[in-house]
Design a protein around this motif. Structure first.
Motif, mmCIF file in Angstrom:
data_model
loop_
_atom_site.group_PDB
_atom_site.id
_atom_site.type_symbol
_atom_site.label_atom_id
_atom_site.label_comp_id
_atom_site.label_asym_id
_atom_site.label_seq_id
_atom_site.Cartn_x
_atom_site.Cartn_y
_atom_site.Cartn_z
ATOM 1 N N ALA A 81 15.676 15.123 -16.219
ATOM 2 C CA ALA A 81 15.872 14.514 -14.897
ATOM 3 C C ALA A 81 15.149 13.170 -14.799
ATOM 4 C CB ALA A 81 15.352 15.451 -13.816
ATOM 5 N N PRO A 82 15.715 12.228 -14.053
ATOM 6 C CA PRO A 82 15.046 10.930 -13.897
ATOM 7 C C PRO A 82 13.734 11.076 -13.140
ATOM 8 C CG PRO A 82 16.925 11.100 -12.410
ATOM 9 C CD PRO A 82 16.988 12.294 -13.302
ATOM 10 N N GLU A 83 12.749 10.269 -13.542
ATOM 11 C CA GLU A 83 11.439 10.338 -12.891
ATOM 12 C C GLU A 83 11.486 9.530 -11.595
ATOM 13 O OE1 GLU A 83 7.103 9.897 -14.790
ATOM 14 O OE2 GLU A 83 8.011 7.970 -14.295
ATOM 15 N N ILE A 84 11.181 10.189 -10.512
ATOM 16 C CA ILE A 84 11.292 9.516 -9.215
ATOM 17 C C ILE A 84 9.989 8.815 -8.839
ATOM 18 C CG2 ILE A 84 11.784 9.867 -6.771
ATOM 19 C CD1 ILE A 84 13.555 12.204 -7.559
ATOM 20 N N HIS A 85 8.867 9.488 -9.089
ATOM 21 C CA HIS A 85 7.567 8.858 -8.876
ATOM 22 C C HIS A 85 6.804 8.886 -10.184
ATOM 23 C CE1 HIS A 85 7.385 8.404 -4.460
ATOM 24 N NE2 HIS A 85 8.211 9.426 -4.470
ATOM 25 N N GLU A 86 6.268 7.751 -10.551
ATOM 26 C CA GLU A 86 5.530 7.664 -11.810
ATOM 27 C C GLU A 86 4.382 8.657 -11.841
ATOM 28 O OE1 GLU A 86 3.615 3.846 -13.604
ATOM 29 O OE2 GLU A 86 5.566 3.343 -12.724
ATOM 30 N N THR B 60 10.961 23.934 -3.271
ATOM 31 C CA THR B 60 11.399 23.222 -2.074
ATOM 32 C C THR B 60 11.957 21.856 -2.457
ATOM 33 O OG1 THR B 60 9.380 22.002 -1.512
ATOM 34 C CG2 THR B 60 9.496 24.320 -0.853
ATOM 35 N N ASN B 61 12.920 21.420 -1.659
ATOM 36 C CA ASN B 61 13.496 20.097 -1.847
ATOM 37 C C ASN B 61 12.659 19.102 -1.068
ATOM 38 O OD1 ASN B 61 15.046 17.785 -2.010
ATOM 39 N ND2 ASN B 61 16.990 18.865 -1.764
ATOM 40 N N GLY B 62 11.768 18.442 -1.776
ATOM 41 C CA GLY B 62 10.840 17.544 -1.090
ATOM 42 C C GLY B 62 11.447 16.226 -0.657
ATOM 43 N N GLY B 63 12.634 15.901 -1.198
ATOM 44 C CA GLY B 63 13.162 14.583 -0.883
ATOM 45 C C GLY B 63 12.326 13.521 -1.580
ATOM 46 N N ALA B 64 12.434 12.312 -1.082
ATOM 47 C CA ALA B 64 11.895 11.173 -1.833
ATOM 48 C C ALA B 64 10.390 10.959 -1.713
ATOM 49 C CB ALA B 64 12.630 9.908 -1.407
ATOM 50 N N VAL C 250 0.839 -1.201 0.000
ATOM 51 C CA VAL C 250 0.000 0.000 0.000
ATOM 52 C C VAL C 250 0.868 1.242 0.000
ATOM 53 C CG1 VAL C 250 -1.661 1.340 1.346
ATOM 54 C CG2 VAL C 250 -1.867 -1.159 1.214
ATOM 55 N N LYS C 251 0.566 2.152 -0.912
ATOM 56 C CA LYS C 251 1.250 3.455 -0.889
ATOM 57 C C LYS C 251 0.440 4.337 0.057
ATOM 58 C CE LYS C 251 3.739 3.413 -5.168
ATOM 59 N NZ LYS C 251 4.019 4.012 -6.467
ATOM 60 N N LEU D 163 -0.921 11.923 -3.329
ATOM 61 C CA LEU D 163 0.145 12.328 -2.419
ATOM 62 C C LEU D 163 0.476 11.220 -1.433
ATOM 63 C CD1 LEU D 163 -0.736 16.060 -1.747
ATOM 64 C CD2 LEU D 163 0.876 15.086 -3.374
ATOM 65 N N CYS D 164 -0.238 10.117 -1.524
ATOM 66 C CA CYS D 164 0.079 8.958 -0.695
ATOM 67 C C CYS D 164 1.015 8.098 -1.518
ATOM 68 C CB CYS D 164 -1.189 8.209 -0.312
ATOM 69 S SG CYS D 164 -2.271 9.211 0.706
ATOM 70 N N ASP D 165 2.284 8.271 -1.301
ATOM 71 C CA ASP D 165 3.276 7.735 -2.230
ATOM 72 C C ASP D 165 4.346 6.866 -1.578
ATOM 73 O OD1 ASP D 165 4.995 10.980 -2.422
ATOM 74 O OD2 ASP D 165 4.611 9.607 -0.755
ATOM 75 N N GLU D 166 4.176 6.535 -0.297
ATOM 76 C CA GLU D 166 5.279 5.881 0.410
ATOM 77 C C GLU D 166 4.876 4.530 0.969
ATOM 78 O OE1 GLU D 166 6.805 8.238 3.579
ATOM 79 O OE2 GLU D 166 8.596 7.014 3.850
ATOM 80 N N GLN D 167 5.591 3.506 0.571
ATOM 81 C CA GLN D 167 5.290 2.169 1.085
ATOM 82 C C GLN D 167 6.020 1.869 2.401
ATOM 83 O OE1 GLN D 167 6.547 0.356 -2.591
ATOM 84 N NE2 GLN D 167 4.468 -0.293 -3.091
ATOM 85 N N VAL D 168 6.977 2.675 2.726
ATOM 86 C CA VAL D 168 7.840 2.552 3.914
ATOM 87 C C VAL D 168 8.802 1.379 3.760
ATOM 88 C CG1 VAL D 168 8.015 2.413 6.422
ATOM 89 C CG2 VAL D 168 6.117 3.648 5.384
#
Lengths: 771, 157, 289
Positions: A147-152, A313-317, A79-80, A90-95
């Motif tokens: 730039a490389p795509e970090i999130h699809e 802003t530098n949002g990070g990953a 689950v993201k 904006l729910c993009d992190e699986q941890v």
């Protein structure tokens, strides 16, 4: 503000957790052990950006003492998730990531073993095949086409955009007689809570999960864990009794809670995961670094007309709480002033670095560092007094920030008086010292329901026992800021009992009502209102029996024009306070009257029709006296005064602690706490190379409390402690400006930067150029 | 690894333990004996939350091999109170609100107590130097300095 | 994670040296352990045997004699040095240096011998002791030898200790009359190690000109650097602030500071120059009396 009118509020009340904390009895997640417990360790990505091709942990499983290993692909639903639940994208992190790693340190697998040592050794036996991808580390690199795509699906890695505007900004600039524009680079910062991230998850085969976890909102964590595990909220219990610091970094899912739960679910045994200090640095989240462009137009007499800001802003990953930080930095960048035209455009860009999220101040420290310095430079450019220029443009009670907020109480004007007096009393300073000031204002809790909760934002329950003691149930979370004490104070004052009568229940989702928790400086106002309502409800129920009881009516000399109230355990006629009965007597009468049922009062609070941002705003002006060594650039903080409007102070000792503590963190942001990255790797993930203020660096931190009353807050209270993290970096920058005439556009401000600025200034002067 | 015998006194009580010699004193205190008041906050001897008294002086128990405490008298935060009566420094901390999250507090109080045992009439600067080895992220230290100063002046019994 | 080792606890110096001879390169000495345990925890140091000399009382002493000078045993803690009346009286610079070393807890358990043997380029004692012309005595089961402290530090975390040898004693000669010494490190926090540091000692002639001078730079290279050029510059000269500035310029060139996340090489050179100038001035004025 007449302090004497309250029995408990704003008196010298001891922190109710003090006894446990000073005797070593307070048990943090760090200290929890359960029977049959295993110890977990996390395998982390060494790459900033890579596909995970294969994970082979067979050798780890064979290592003696290893009980189990989990990976995202095999053992999670994938689950993201994210804390901004209202917006799925904006729910993009699986941890515990499944296909791809996006920052160095991201969890890739987790091991549970009989001892921590064994788990750590087992990590070396897990083989991961990565396909390394190109990475970007800076927002200005991340938005480039190539730039490389970090999130699809996030074109040019633009994660969130925000636009705030009111008035006709362009027309306002046209009218301006003086315009100034500057670029700033504002740094990140780490929370550095003294307790690193820690969790003990205990899943039992009957489908129930109990989690000990140090966080700012047990309710959030309960709901988030339910989402990622596919469980019902009601089958998950989160306990967060004592929290060793959080500062905005602990209300999201982290690797400790998630990996320990996944391991526990697989192995049906409790699993404990504690981050080392290094892990805590590289694999939690941090304050958002920002690139700020600021253009301001004013009249020659200093009237503010137009302000425009563009921020990358530098949002990070991952998104984390970054969407809120982006909005708030844009909103508070206008504070505490009136602008005829205001326009903010913010872009949050994904990069392959440590994710950025909320941290005490929530985007406002960044905003103030830029705004308050530029305003100081404008005052100098125009030859105006910087305090008077600020004063004439400031908010006032009732002012409407167009389309955004209506200001309730506002004591900024008195703040200017206090600091002016302080500066005047100081007289001439020694040659190597200067004073810098910074104004700001801050929110008292947020209005926007980004978590998408169906619950009231805060709730409380007051139950009265037969001996008059009181059980106070709240969902608010004390992470050190003292909310337990503050809420107990409000309960005691409202109900009319003493502090020692209150037993507070918090930090356990099994027993406490949902509450959004401790962030955005919300709990004193929001949970405080809920507590006040619950206590008033309980008191009303009690007094109903008093009004109906012949004996009490007679003793208190009641007739219809008189009221009863309770104060200091004395139920009395308000007009004739000496006539009354003991509170415990009334409790027994009421209990019988309710057929043996305890009196239960309920309260709740959700802000309605209070604008877009917050129901109330704190205001402050801070002055800092700084000594700067001209030859070495070394900064020493000498003295400070903060004039502070938080409405009615509730918890006196807590307030002072919040102010002093905020100062130490804010000052660190100004001149000490740099977080250098190289190729996505944090270069100082330890307490030797990451500099934080210690006792020897702290100057005096006096407060001038400004007396206002906030109608929206309980007893007139509003926030204190987060707003105070906002001004200090700017104040330090302004002190340096007044000492040397150099403009520091990057923070933290380090000695080498000051010397370079001085060198540049000398060279410019030599070349005959001005300014 | 063959375990070795360690005998030491903690808070006035004798303990006999068999430990792997690489065990740190803080691990003996927290994990073997079960006194969790002493905390750990770093791995670089920086934060001081593991501070205890060893033969009367403040040390960071995370950077001492437990075997070096053979025969020693160790005092942890749990050992400051006597029969339920808090030590003056503990009362001072409560009265001055000299803590917030509390995680650094055990180590901070042990540092403060050891400092006052050696310097009973300190200046403010000496107090600040006395707790220089302890990081607090919450309080900004000034309330802690006030509490130590008040204790030194005998305001708490 | 610390790797397993066999723990040995000799009860005398003789026994310790015998153990070192027996186990050769398979053993390591621990005393206070304030630096050693950190690198063991990081896995940077793995050893089969750990020889604990912390409790060897025969190495815990401070002796002072007006002729022979100061002798400090290797297992003497920083705290003992910091609070020693005889050192306060005769070598106040050592007390001042110890007062700023790490934190109280570290000073209570860490030792002077351990500190010097660790040879951290940012260590405080070595540059100060070198400025005072100190010697160091080391020994093994085969015997003892004494060398100038400036020959003892060889490289980053590397000393002249040979296999089987351990630090025994630090020897500081009596200071001549009209000698002043000063030490300062540059850091952002009081408790930090120095980004750079300078120790200066100046001895004056009866007429007030410089009889002897020593400037040692700390954390300006892989080991503390004694800048001989400055001595040549100052000897025979009178007090002159321009001279101190010139000495600073020499210092900023005569070193090999690194560039890292805390400061660039250029900034470190600049700081070394400023500190040299200031410490010389301070030491000289102290020498004047």
């Amino acid at each position: 503000m007449d302090n004497n009118k309250y029995s408990v509020i704003n008196t010298h009340v001891h922190n109710i957790d003090g006894f446990a904390k000073v005797t070593g009895r307070a048990t943090y997640t760090f200290d929890v052990t359960l029977p049959n417990m295993l110890y977990g360790k996390i395998l982390r990505s060494p790459h900033p950006h890579a596909k995970i091709l294969k994970i082979d942990y067979s050798k780890a499983l064979e290592f003696p003492g290893v009980v189990g290993v989990v990976t995202g692909k095999e053992d999670t639903l994938g689950v993201k998730q994210g804390i901004w639940r209202r917006y799925q994208d904006l729910c993009d992190e699986q941890v515990l990531t499944v296909d791809k790693v996006r920052y160095i340190g991201e969890p890739v697998a987790a091991v549970a073993a009989l001892t921590e040592d064994i788990a750590e050794q087992a990590l070396d036996l897990i083989e991961v095949d990565y396909e390394v991808l190109p990475a970007v580390y800076e927002p200005m690199e991340g938005i480039k086409k190539e730039a490389p795509e970090i999130h699809e699906g996030f074109e040019r890695n633009i994660n969130v955009t925000r636009h705030i505007e009111w008035g006709d900004t362009d027309a306002a600039f046209e009218e301006a007689e003086y315009v100034r524009e500057d670029w700033f680079k504002v740094g990140g910062q780490h929370h550095v809570s003294m307790e690193t991230r820690a969790a003990v998850s205990d899943y039992t085969p009957d489908g129930k999960l109990t989690i000990y976890h140090s966080n700012q909102s047990p309710y959030y964590l309960q709901a988030l864990m339910a989402g990622v595990l596919g469980m019902r909220e009601g089958d998950i219990r989160v306990i967060s009794r004592y929290v060793g610091g959080a500062f905005g970094g602990k209300f999201e899912l982290d690797g400790a809670i998630f990996c320990s739960a996944v391991l526990s679910k697989k192995l049906n045994r409790p699993v404990k995961i504690i981050y080392t200090r290094e892990e805590d640095f590289i694999a939690s989240k941090r304050r958002t670094p920002m690139f700020y462009y600021v253009r301001t137009g004013v009249k020659k007499d200093g009237t503010f007309l137009a302000r425009e800001a563009k921020v990358f802003t530098n949002g990070g990953a991952y998104t984390g709480m970054g969407a809120t930080a982006l909005y708030l930095t844009g909103f508070f960048h206008s504070f505490p002033y009136r602008w005829r035209g205001y326009r903010f455009d913010g872009y949050r860009v994904y990069t392959n670095t440590l994710p950025s999220t909320s941290m005490r101040g929530f985007g406002a420290p960044q905003a103030m560092f830029t705004s308050e310095q530029q305003i100081e430079w404008i005052a100098a450019d125009l030859g105006l007094d910087p305090i008077e220029m600020r004063r004439k443009n400031s908010h006032y009670p009732g002012y409407e920030v167009p389309g955004q907020a209506t200001i309730g109480s506002c004591g900024i004007d008195q703040c200017y008086d206090e600091i002016q007096k302080w500066i005047k009393d100081k007289g001439t300073l020694p040659d190597n010292r200067a004073i810098g000031i910074s104004a700001c204002g801050f929110m008292t809790g947020g209005i926007f329901n980004w978590f998408d909760t169906p619950y009231a934002f805060s709730a409380a329950m007051v139950t009265i026992n037969q001996d008059g003691t009181v059980e106070l149930h709240v969902g608010a979370q004390d992470m050190g800021q003292g909310s337990n004490t503050t809420l107990a104070i409000i309960c005691a004052e409202t109900l009319g009992v003493k502090m020692e009568d209150i037993k507070l229940h918090a930090s356990d989702t099994d027993h406490c009502p949902p509450d959004l928790g401790a962030w955005g400086s919300r709990q004193t106002l929001m949970t405080g209102n809920a507590v006040k309502m619950a206590a008033e409800d309980a008191k009303k129920q009690l007094l109903e029996f008093a009004y109906a009881h012949a004996h009490i009516v007679s003793k208190t000399g009641l007739n219809i024009v008189y009221d009863l109230d309770i104060k200091d355990r004395w139920v009395h006629n308000v007009a004739r306070p000496e006539r009354g009965v003991d509170y415990s007597e009334l409790v027994r009468i009421a209990l019988r009257g309710k057929e043996g049922q305890k009196i239960v009062g309920r309260g709740f609070y959700t802000p309605h029709r209070k604008g877009m941002i917050s129901p109330a705003y704190s205001y402050m002006l801070q002055g800092v006296e700084v000594e700067i060594d001209e030859e070495t650039g070394k900064i020493r903080l000498i003295d400070s005064l903060t004039a502070h409007d938080c409405g009615q102070p509730i918890n006196h000792l807590g307030l002072i602690g919040q102010l002093e503590g905020a100062f130490s963190m804010a000052a660190g942001y100004g001149y000490l706490e740099y977080m250098p990255f190289e190729d996505g790797m944090l270069m100082n993930p330890n307490l030797v190379d990451y500099h934080m203020i210690r006792a020897t660096e702290m100057p005096p931190t006096a407060v001038a409390e400004i007396d206002t009353y906030e109608p929206e807050g309980p007893y007139g209270a509003k926030e204190a402690g987060e707003g105070l993290t906002n001004p200090t970096a700017a104040a330090i920058g302004n002190a340096i400006f007044h000492r040397f005439g150099v403009q520091m556009k990057e923070n933290p401000i380090r000695p080498e930067m000051i010397l370079n600025a001085l060198k540049e200034k000398k060279e410019q002067e030599k070349a005959g150029k001005k300014k | 690894m063959e375990k070795q015998l360690l005998t030491l006194t903690v808070n006035g009580q004798p303990y006999e333990l068999y430990i792997n010699p690489k065990t740190l004193l803080v691990e003996v205190i927290r994990d073997h004996i079960g006194l969790t008041g002493t905390k750990r906050g770093c791995s670089t001897v920086s934060c001081g939350s593991c501070t205890v008294m060893l033969n009367g002086v403040a040390v960071k128990s995370c950077s001492i091999l437990a075997m070096q405490a053979e025969g020693a008298q160790v005092t942890t935060i749990e050992g400051l109170e006597k029969n339920g009566e808090l030590a003056p420094i503990q009362k001072a901390f409560i009265d001055h609100g000299a803590f917030q999250c509390g995680f650094c507090t055990s180590g901070m109080i042990m540092s403060a107590q050891a400092f006052l045992d050696e310097n009973s009439n300190p200046t403010e600067w000496e107090i600040r130097e006395g707790i220089e080895g302890n990081i607090c992220r919450c309080t900004g230290y000034n309330s802690i300095v006030r509490a130590i100063d008040a204790t030194a002046k005998g305001e708490y019994k | 994670m610390i790797h397993d080792f066999t723990y040995l606890k000799p009860s005398s110096l003789k026994e310790a040296l015998t153990m070192l001879e027996e186990h050769k390169d398979e053993c390591k000495v621990i005393c206070g352990g304030q630096s050693l345990l950190i690198i063991m925890r990081q896995g940077l140091l793995v050893t089969d045997y750990l020889v604990d000399i912390k409790h060897i009382k025969e190495l815990d002493y401070i002796q002072f004699d007006a002729k022979a000078g100061l002798k400090i045993g290797a297992t003497t803690t920083h705290h003992t040095i910091e609070t020693s009346d005889v050192i306060k009286k005769n070598y106040p610079i050592l007390v001042a240096m110890e007062n700023k070393l790490a934190s109280i807890q570290v000073r209570n358990w860490g030792t002077i011998g351990g500190n010097l043997a660790h040879a951290d380029p940012s260590g405080d004692p070595c540059p100060v002791l070198m400025a005072l012309n100190a010697n160091i005595k080391v020994g093994s089961a085969q015997g003892e030898r004494t060398m100038a402290l400036e020959d003892f530090s060889v490289d980053f975390f590397e000393t002249a200790l040979e296999e089987g040898e351990v630090v025994l004693e630090v020897q500081v000669p009596t200071l001549e009359a009209k000698t002043g010494a000063a030490y300062q490190k540059f850091n952002l926090l009081e408790s930090d190690q120095g980004m750079v540091a300078v120790a200066a000692a100046v001895t004056l002639n009866g007429g007030g000109t410089c009889k002897d001078a020593r400037v040692v730079l700390g954390n300006a290279g892989p080991k503390p650097i004694r800048v001989k050029k400055i001595e040549e510059l100052l000897i025979g000269k009178a007090y002159n602030e321009k001279l101190f500035a010139e000495a600073g310029a020499i210092a900023s060139q005569d070193c090999e500071p690194v560039s890292d996340i805390h400061a660039s090489e250029e900034h470190r050179r600049h700081l070394l120059g400023v500190l040299t100038k200031r410490m010389l001035k301070q030491a000289w004025e102290q020498a004047k009396g």
